[in-house]
Design an enzyme around this catalytic site. Structure first.
Site, mmCIF file in Angstrom:
data_model
loop_
_atom_site.group_PDB
_atom_site.id
_atom_site.type_symbol
_atom_site.label_atom_id
_atom_site.label_comp_id
_atom_site.label_asym_id
_atom_site.label_seq_id
_atom_site.Cartn_x
_atom_site.Cartn_y
_atom_site.Cartn_z
ATOM 1 N N HIS A 261 -2.980 -0.929 -3.125
ATOM 2 C CA HIS A 261 -4.206 -0.182 -2.831
ATOM 3 C C HIS A 261 -4.252 1.103 -3.649
ATOM 4 O O HIS A 261 -3.271 1.818 -3.762
ATOM 5 C CB HIS A 261 -4.275 0.165 -1.338
ATOM 6 N N SER B 112 0.863 -1.180 0.000
ATOM 7 C CA SER B 112 0.000 0.000 0.000
ATOM 8 C C SER B 112 0.901 1.233 0.000
ATOM 9 O O SER B 112 1.779 1.331 -0.852
ATOM 10 C CB SER B 112 -0.937 -0.077 1.214
ATOM 11 N N ASP C 210 -4.029 -5.050 5.667
ATOM 12 C CA ASP C 210 -4.470 -5.926 4.578
ATOM 13 C C ASP C 210 -3.282 -6.766 4.101
ATOM 14 O O ASP C 210 -2.172 -6.249 3.975
ATOM 15 C CB ASP C 210 -5.025 -5.070 3.420
#
Lengths: 272, 207
Positions: free
Chosen positions: B45, B18, B138
């Site tokens: 992301h 990310s 995540d």
């Protein structure tokens, strides 16, 4: 995870659902289905898929909720504005040549896209002579689609997409805000027939000039995709249009040769 | 390198990251040898509802093609793929891509967990998972699923990552993950794919 037991259990569960409830998920894409079923196990507090199967078959309240877990998708208005712009600029001129139009929105879910399409047709002067079939397998999704009521806090994003899609007015012209909801004008729905239809088990029901089926086929395996695209081919008139989702293609389908790419980047195909 | 890192040629390498992951990706994937045949599938992301320039940016940085896959497209050798914005990207049985527009997972669409879990489910020990810099958790669970299925798990060393939260979450969950700077994960990948790791590493440091 990667073990034959869970694969067997998934097969058995989907077979049981088909035999008992006549919903056919047996040819859904395995990876997405496995994910949804593990969410369902958590939701119903089952430690195994066999446990979930037991609940589904013996607890009458479980299946409707499971059906929603297996089918409800996130749907947006004017998702991929470029698709709607291409419909407006490239497909509408063809549609205008027909005295009356039939359109099929296959897998309409909670109705955001069919409302988007109705707004577009209205602005192009076509809604009055159109009949739109909006179909889905989930009665709860159809109920929401028929009501045309969405959360008000989604409207900012929808308005932005509507403008990017070449909207001629303001999205707010089409709904009334009330109690945190946006209630869409029912005049948009006067020519929409919401109906139960399964791409897995049902047949063609009308000849249509345009079909949109966006981000539905991604949930199917190759065999079921072929069935669904075969239905679209049979339902479309000669030179009719098929609109798919931004990452979907007919390239891997048995019926690819029956269509030509009409607007390549926007995934709009024309039946030969 | 620990003995569990026995060189088995993987079927796919899945990578997640990310905030700060683009720099890590540029190091991880720099100058891959021409015969590096293992497909690489990346979730980074992205902002929702915006077309992403990630594939173009990465392609320019790496000097090789990088693509957003289509639904049902076969996962091809030697290719680098990135998940499109607003879709989860999954690897299905038979090494084909599957997309979904399910709800976000960990507030993320695409989600790293979703890709990693699907790779483990479809390929078992044939998947390598790599988790890079990021400011949320995540991917940690997905990496553990890969590890439990017998695949290899790599985590960018927190000190090497611009944002250490994502690596730290994975380290807390995965017992056997190799925690290494991006450049050393790269060296290992190249050795795995059959080229001399030393020359690969040297080429990188010579740049």
């Amino acid at each position: 995870m990667h073990d034959d037991t869970s694969e067997t259990e998934i097969k058995l569960l989907l077979e049981a659902i088909y035999l008992r409830f006549h919903y056919d998920f047996r040819h859904y894409a395995p990876a997405s289905m496995a994910r949804r079923l593990s969410l369902a196990m958590r939701r119903f507090g089952c430690r195994s898929l066999s446990g979930l199967q037991e609940r589904v078959l013996h607890d009458a309240g479980v299946f409707p909720e499971l059906l929603s877990l297996l089918t409800i998708m996130v749907s947006d208005m004017f998702r991929d504005p470029g698709f709607y712009r291409a419909l407006r600029e490239k497909v509408v001129p063809f549609l205008q040549t027909y005295p009356s139009l039939k359109i099929w929105v296959a897998g309409c879910s909670t109705g955001e896209e069919v409302h988007s399409l109705a707004i577009l047709l209205q602005e192009e002067g076509l809604l009055d002579r159109s009949l739109i079939y909006a179909t889905d397998i989930n009665p709860e999704a159809l109920r929401k689609a028929r009501a045309g009521i969405y959360e008000l806090d989604r409207m900012a994003g929808f308005s932005e997409a509507y403008r990017a899609a070449g909207g001629r007015a303001s999205l707010a012209d089409y709904y009334t805000a009330a109690y945190g909801s946006a209630v869409f004008d029912k005049a948009l729905r006067k020519n929409i027939v919401f109906s139960d239809h399964s791409l897995a088990t049902d047949m063609v029901f009308a000849e249509v000039q345009l079909i949109t089926c966006r981000n539905v086929l991604i949930y199917f395996d190759r065999a079921l995709q072929n069935r669904a695209i075969g239905l679209f081919r049979d339902a479309l008139c000669r030179k009719g249009f098929l609109g798919l989702g931004a990452k979907e293609t007919l390239r891997f389908s048995d019926h690819a040769a029956a269509f030509s790419e009409f607007a390549r980047a926007e995934r709009i195909y024309q039946k030969e | 390198m620990a003995s569990w890192l026995a060189p088995v040629l993987p079927e796919v390498i899945v990578v997640g990251g990310s905030a700060g992951a683009l720099d890590a990706l540029s190091i991880l994937l720099a100058d891959l040898p021409d015969d590096f045949a293992v497909p690489i599938v990346i979730v980074v992301h992205l902002p929702r509802r915006k077309r992403s320039a990630l594939s173009e940016v990465l392609a320019a940085k790496l000097g090789r093609p990088v693509r957003e896959p289509l639904d049902k497209e076969p996962v091809s050798a030697s290719m680098i793929y990135v998940a499109p914005p607003d879709y989860h990207l999954l690897i299905d049985r038979g090494m084909t891509f599957a997309l979904s527009v399910d709800e976000p997972v960990n507030f993320s669409l695409p989600s790293i967990d979703v890709l990693f879990e699907s790779a483990a489910r479809s390929l078992g020990g044939g998947a390598i998972g790599i988790l890079l810099s990021g400011a949320n958790a995540d991917g940690a669970y997905g990496l553990k699923v890969i590890e439990d299925a017998g695949g290899l798990a790599f985590v960018q060393a927190p000190a090497d990552a611009a944002m250490p939260a994502m690596p730290n979450a994975a380290i807390a969950l995965c017992e056997r993950a190799a925690v290494l700077p991006a450049a050393e994960i790269r060296a290992y990948l190249i050795r795995l794919a059959g080229r001399g790791g030393e020359s690969g590493r040297k080429r990188y440091h010579d740049r």
